[in-house]
Design an enzyme around this catalytic site. Structure first.
Site, PDB file in Angstrom:
ATOM      1  N   LYS A 102       0.808  -1.216   0.000  1.00 12.59           N
ATOM      2  CA  LYS A 102       0.000   0.000   0.000  1.00 12.59           C
ATOM      3  C   LYS A 102       0.848   1.277   0.000  1.00 12.59           C
ATOM      4  O   LYS A 102       0.446   2.290  -0.571  1.00 12.59           O
ATOM      5  CB  LYS A 102      -0.942  -0.008   1.207  1.00 12.59           C
ATOM      6  CG  LYS A 102      -1.861  -1.234   1.271  1.00 12.59           C
ATOM      7  CD  LYS A 102      -2.728  -1.357   0.045  1.00 12.59           C
ATOM      8  CE  LYS A 102      -3.682  -2.532   0.138  1.00 12.59           C
ATOM      9  NZ  LYS A 102      -3.051  -3.837   0.003  1.00 12.59           N
ATOM     10  N   GLU A 183      -2.566   7.669   7.685  1.00 11.91           N
ATOM     11  CA  GLU A 183      -3.130   8.658   6.777  1.00 11.91           C
ATOM     12  C   GLU A 183      -4.305   9.339   7.455  1.00 11.91           C
ATOM     13  O   GLU A 183      -4.856   8.837   8.439  1.00 11.91           O
ATOM     14  CB  GLU A 183      -3.575   8.017   5.462  1.00 11.91           C
ATOM     15  CG  GLU A 183      -4.660   6.985   5.602  1.00 11.91           C
ATOM     16  CD  GLU A 183      -5.017   6.324   4.278  1.00 11.91           C
ATOM     17  OE1 GLU A 183      -6.197   5.977   4.107  1.00 11.91           O
ATOM     18  OE2 GLU A 183      -4.130   6.130   3.438  1.00 11.91           O
ATOM     19  N   GLU A 258      -9.594   1.520  -6.329  1.00 12.35           N
ATOM     20  CA  GLU A 258     -10.519   1.887  -5.261  1.00 12.35           C
ATOM     21  C   GLU A 258     -10.195   3.289  -4.738  1.00 12.35           C
ATOM     22  O   GLU A 258      -9.023   3.633  -4.558  1.00 12.35           O
ATOM     23  CB  GLU A 258     -10.448   0.862  -4.135  1.00 12.35           C
ATOM     24  CG  GLU A 258     -10.804  -0.544  -4.600  1.00 12.35           C
ATOM     25  CD  GLU A 258     -11.128  -1.480  -3.448  1.00 12.35           C
ATOM     26  OE1 GLU A 258     -10.945  -1.093  -2.285  1.00 12.35           O
ATOM     27  OE2 GLU A 258     -11.578  -2.602  -3.732  1.00 12.35           O
ATOM     28  N   GLU A 271      -6.508   1.981  -2.963  1.00 11.45           N
ATOM     29  CA  GLU A 271      -5.684   0.836  -3.307  1.00 11.45           C
ATOM     30  C   GLU A 271      -6.145   0.283  -4.643  1.00 11.45           C
ATOM     31  O   GLU A 271      -7.194   0.672  -5.166  1.00 11.45           O
ATOM     32  CB  GLU A 271      -5.775  -0.266  -2.243  1.00 11.45           C
ATOM     33  CG  GLU A 271      -7.167  -0.860  -2.079  1.00 11.45           C
ATOM     34  CD  GLU A 271      -7.226  -1.914  -0.990  1.00 11.45           C
ATOM     35  OE1 GLU A 271      -6.197  -2.195  -0.365  1.00 11.45           O
ATOM     36  OE2 GLU A 271      -8.325  -2.456  -0.773  1.00 11.45           O
ATOM     37  N   ASN A 273      -6.918  -3.436  -6.632  1.00 10.23           N
ATOM     38  CA  ASN A 273      -7.048  -4.888  -6.598  1.00 10.23           C
ATOM     39  C   ASN A 273      -6.684  -5.424  -7.978  1.00 10.23           C
ATOM     40  O   ASN A 273      -7.367  -5.116  -8.965  1.00 10.23           O
ATOM     41  CB  ASN A 273      -8.469  -5.303  -6.224  1.00 10.23           C
ATOM     42  CG  ASN A 273      -8.724  -5.131  -4.740  1.00 10.23           C
ATOM     43  OD1 ASN A 273      -8.346  -5.963  -3.938  1.00 10.23           O
ATOM     44  ND2 ASN A 273      -9.358  -4.028  -4.382  1.00 10.23           N
ATOM     45  N   PHE A 331     -22.333  -9.662  13.519  1.00  7.27           N
ATOM     46  CA  PHE A 331     -21.982 -10.414  12.313  1.00  7.27           C
ATOM     47  C   PHE A 331     -21.077 -11.609  12.601  1.00  7.27           C
ATOM     48  O   PHE A 331     -20.216 -11.969  11.798  1.00  7.27           O
ATOM     49  CB  PHE A 331     -21.351  -9.480  11.274  1.00  7.27           C
ATOM     50  CG  PHE A 331     -22.199  -8.286  10.963  1.00  7.27           C
ATOM     51  CD1 PHE A 331     -23.305  -8.399  10.131  1.00  7.27           C
ATOM     52  CD2 PHE A 331     -21.933  -7.042  11.544  1.00  7.27           C
ATOM     53  CE1 PHE A 331     -24.113  -7.298   9.858  1.00  7.27           C
ATOM     54  CE2 PHE A 331     -22.733  -5.943  11.280  1.00  7.27           C
ATOM     55  CZ  PHE A 331     -23.827  -6.075  10.429  1.00  7.27           C
TER      56      PHE A 331
END
Length: 458
Positions: A102, A183, A258, A271, A273, A331
Site C-alpha cells: 500500500k 493517513e 478503489e 488501493e 485490486n 456479524f
C-alpha cells in the site's frame, strides 16, 4: 482453471482443484476434471503453489484462473506459472508487486498525478514522532494489508501509540510484514471503485464505477452501479484517473482502482485490486461486458475488442452478499447444516439481453447449495451473491427486495433480513450512507428491522 459459466460459453475444458472439505461441492462435480489436493489446512492445499502447478501439469492445463482470493494477487504464484509455461489469467508479477504494497501503491499514484489522502510512511518510531503532521482522526494501516484486516482508527493522542504497536503486530501476524503507515481519516467517506481492463498491447479502458459504501468491519455487503453519489464531472475525473494509474504501471487484465470520496466529492486513491472483484457482476449488468471473458482473451494475448467510446452505463444494478452470519451478534459467522435451502428463480439471461429488457433481470453467483449441505467454518462465510438489474435505482431496489423475499435459508443464521432492512431504510433510499454507516448505526438498523417485522406479524 476453475469451472464457470464462462468456460462453457467459450468452450474451454476445466480442471478443478479441491481439498477434503470441498470434495462434494458443486464446482468439483461440474468441472470436466478434478484433482484432489492432499493435506491439512490452506497452506497445504489452496495456498500450496507447488501442488497447484503439479495439478495443472498433470492434467495438461495451459492456463490457471486464480479467482477472487488465495493466490490471486501473489506474484510468486505468477512467476511459478510462467516458469511452468502455464498462462496466469491475470496481470504480470511486476504489476501485482507495484500495487500489492500500500505504501508503494500510494507513491505510484502520486507520481501518476492521482490524489491520495495526506499521510506518512516510515518506521513505527517515525510514525510516532511525526503523526501530528497528519492530525486526528488518523487511520493506521498495514502496508501489505487487505480485506479489512490490519486497520485501526485513532481519534486522540492517548490511544495512538498502543494502536500503532497493535496494528504492527497484527500486520506481522496476518501478512508476515509489520510495516504500517498512517493517513488522514476521512469522516463519512464513500467507497467508489473503477473497473478497468487493459491488454498486452498498451490499451486500457474503464467500465465506469461501482459504489461499495455499505460495509461492516471494512468489508462490503451491498454494491451498486452506477454510483448514486457522483456528479457526471466527478465520474469522468475518477474514471480517467483510474485509467491513467493503470497505464503508468503497464497494467493488463481486469483490475479495480478503489477510491474514497468525501462529502465535497473530492476523491483519493485507496488501493488497487489486481484481480477480478467479488462485485464485478453489477458492472457486467450495466455495461453488457463479460469481464471474465475479457480476462481470458487478454491473457491469451488478444487486443481488447472494445474501445472506450463503445462503453455505456445502462440502467442500475445492485448486488447483495448473502452471508452465514448473525447481524444481531455483530456479524458473528454462523456455520452449520442447512435444514432448508431455496434460491429465488430468475429467467436465464445475459448482460447483453439485460440491456434490452424493461423489467427486472437477475442472477445468483453461488455454491449451488442444496438442503442438507453444510456451511463450513473454515472459509469466508459468504454463501452467495444475489444481483438484480432494472431501469433505475428505485426499481432495482424493489426488484432486490422481491428477490431477497424469495430466498429461504433455514438451520443457520443469515443476513437476509438485515439486507431487506437496509434496503428498506430511508437512509439507503435517500442515499444517506457512508462506509461507517452500518458500524455506527447497527443498533438503530436492527431496531428498525425488528419494528418492521412486528408490524408485518400484527
Amino acid at each position: 482453471m476453475a469451472y464457470s459459466t464462462h468456460s462453457k460459453k467459450m468452450e474451454i475444458e476445466t480442471v478443478a482443484i479441491y481439498n477434503e472439505a470441498d470434495r462434494q461441492t458443486a464446482f468439483v462435480k461440474n468441472a470436466d476434471e478434478a484433482i484432489f489436493l492432499d493435506g491439512d489446512g490452506l497452506n497445504e492445499t489452496y495456498l500450496n503453489i507447488e501442488k497447484i502447478i503439479a495439478a495443472a501439469k498433470k492434467t495438461g492445463a495451459d492456463a490457471i484462473h486464480p479467482g477472487y482470493g488465495f493466490l490471486s494477487e501473489n506474484p510468486l504464484f505468477v512467476t511459478a506459472c510462467e516458469k511452468a509455461n502455464i498462462i496466469f489469467i491475470g496481470p504480470g508479477a511486476s504489476a501485482i508487486q507495484a500495487m500489492g504494497n500500500k505504501i508503494q501503491a500510494r507513491a505510484t499514484a502520486t507520481k501518476a498525478g492521482v490524489p491520495v489522502t495526506p499521510g506518512i510512511t516510515g518506521s513505527v518510531e517515525d510514525l510516532f514522532k511525526n503523526y501530528k503532521d497528519v492530525g486526528f482522526p488518523i487511520l493506521i494501516k498495514a502496508a501489505a494489508g487487505g480485506g479489512g484486516k490490519g486497520m485501526r482508527v485513532v481519534n486522540n493522542e492517548s490511544e495512538y501509540q498502543s494502536a500503532l504497536e497493535a496494528t504492527a503486530r497484527e500486520a506481522k501476524s496476518y501478512f508476515g510484514d509489520e510495516t504500517v503507515y498512517i493517513e488522514k481519516y476521512i469522516d463519512k467517506p464513500r467507497h467508489i471503485e473503477v473497473q478497468i481492463l487493459g491488454d498486452q498491447h498498451d490499451n486500457v479502458i474503464h467500465l465506469y464505477e461501482r459504489e461499495c459504501s455499505l460495509q461492516r468491519r471494512h468489508q462490503k455487503i451491498i454494491e451498486e452501479a452506477p454510483s448514486p453519489t457522483l456528479s457526471e464531472n466527478v465520474r469522468r475525473q475518477i474514471c480517467e484517473a483510474a485509467v491513467a494509474l493503470a497505464k503508468s504501471i503497464g497494467y493488463y487484465s481486469a483490475g479495480t482502482m478503489e477510491f474514497l470520496v468525501d462529502e465535497l466529492q473530492q476523491f483519493y486513491f485507496l488501493e488497487m485490486n489486481t484481480r477480478i472483484q467479488v462485485e464485478h457482476p453489477v458492472t457486467e449488468l450495466t455495461t453488457g461486458i463479460d469481464i471474465v471473458e475479457q480476462q481470458i482473451n487478454i491473457a491469451n494475448g488478444n487486443p481488447l475488442s472494445i474501445q472506450q467510446k463503445d462503453i455505456r452505463q445502462n440502467g442500475h444494478a445492485i448486488e447483495c452478499r448473502i452471508y452465514a452470519e448473525d447481524p444481531g451478534q455483530h456479524f458473528l459467522p454462523s456455520p452449520g447444516l442447512l435444514s432448508y435451502y431455496e434460491e429465488p428463480l430468475f429467467e436465464a439471461s445475459s448482460p447483453q439481453t439485460n440491456m434490452l429488457s424493461p423489467v427486472a433481470t437477475g442472477r445468483i453467483d453461488s455454491m449451488q447449495l442444496q438442503t442438507g449441505d453444510v456451511i463450513s467454518g473454515d472459509f469466508d462465510p459468504m454463501i452467495s451473491k444475489l444481483i438484480v438489474w432494472n431501469k433505475d435505482r428505485e426499481t432495482a431496489r424493489q426488484s432486490m427486495l422481491s428477490a431477497l423475499g424469495q430466498y429461504h435459508i433455514k438451520g443457520i443464521k443469515t443476513n437476509l433480513e438485515f439486507l431487506i432492512g437496509l434496503l428498506s431504510h430511508p437512509d439507503y433510499i435517500n442515499n444517506n450512507i457512508s462506509t461507517k454507516y452500518i458500524d455506527t448505526n447497527l443498533e438503530e438498523i436492527i431496531h428498525f428491522i425488528q419494528t418492521k417485522k412486528r408490524k408485518r406479524i400484527t
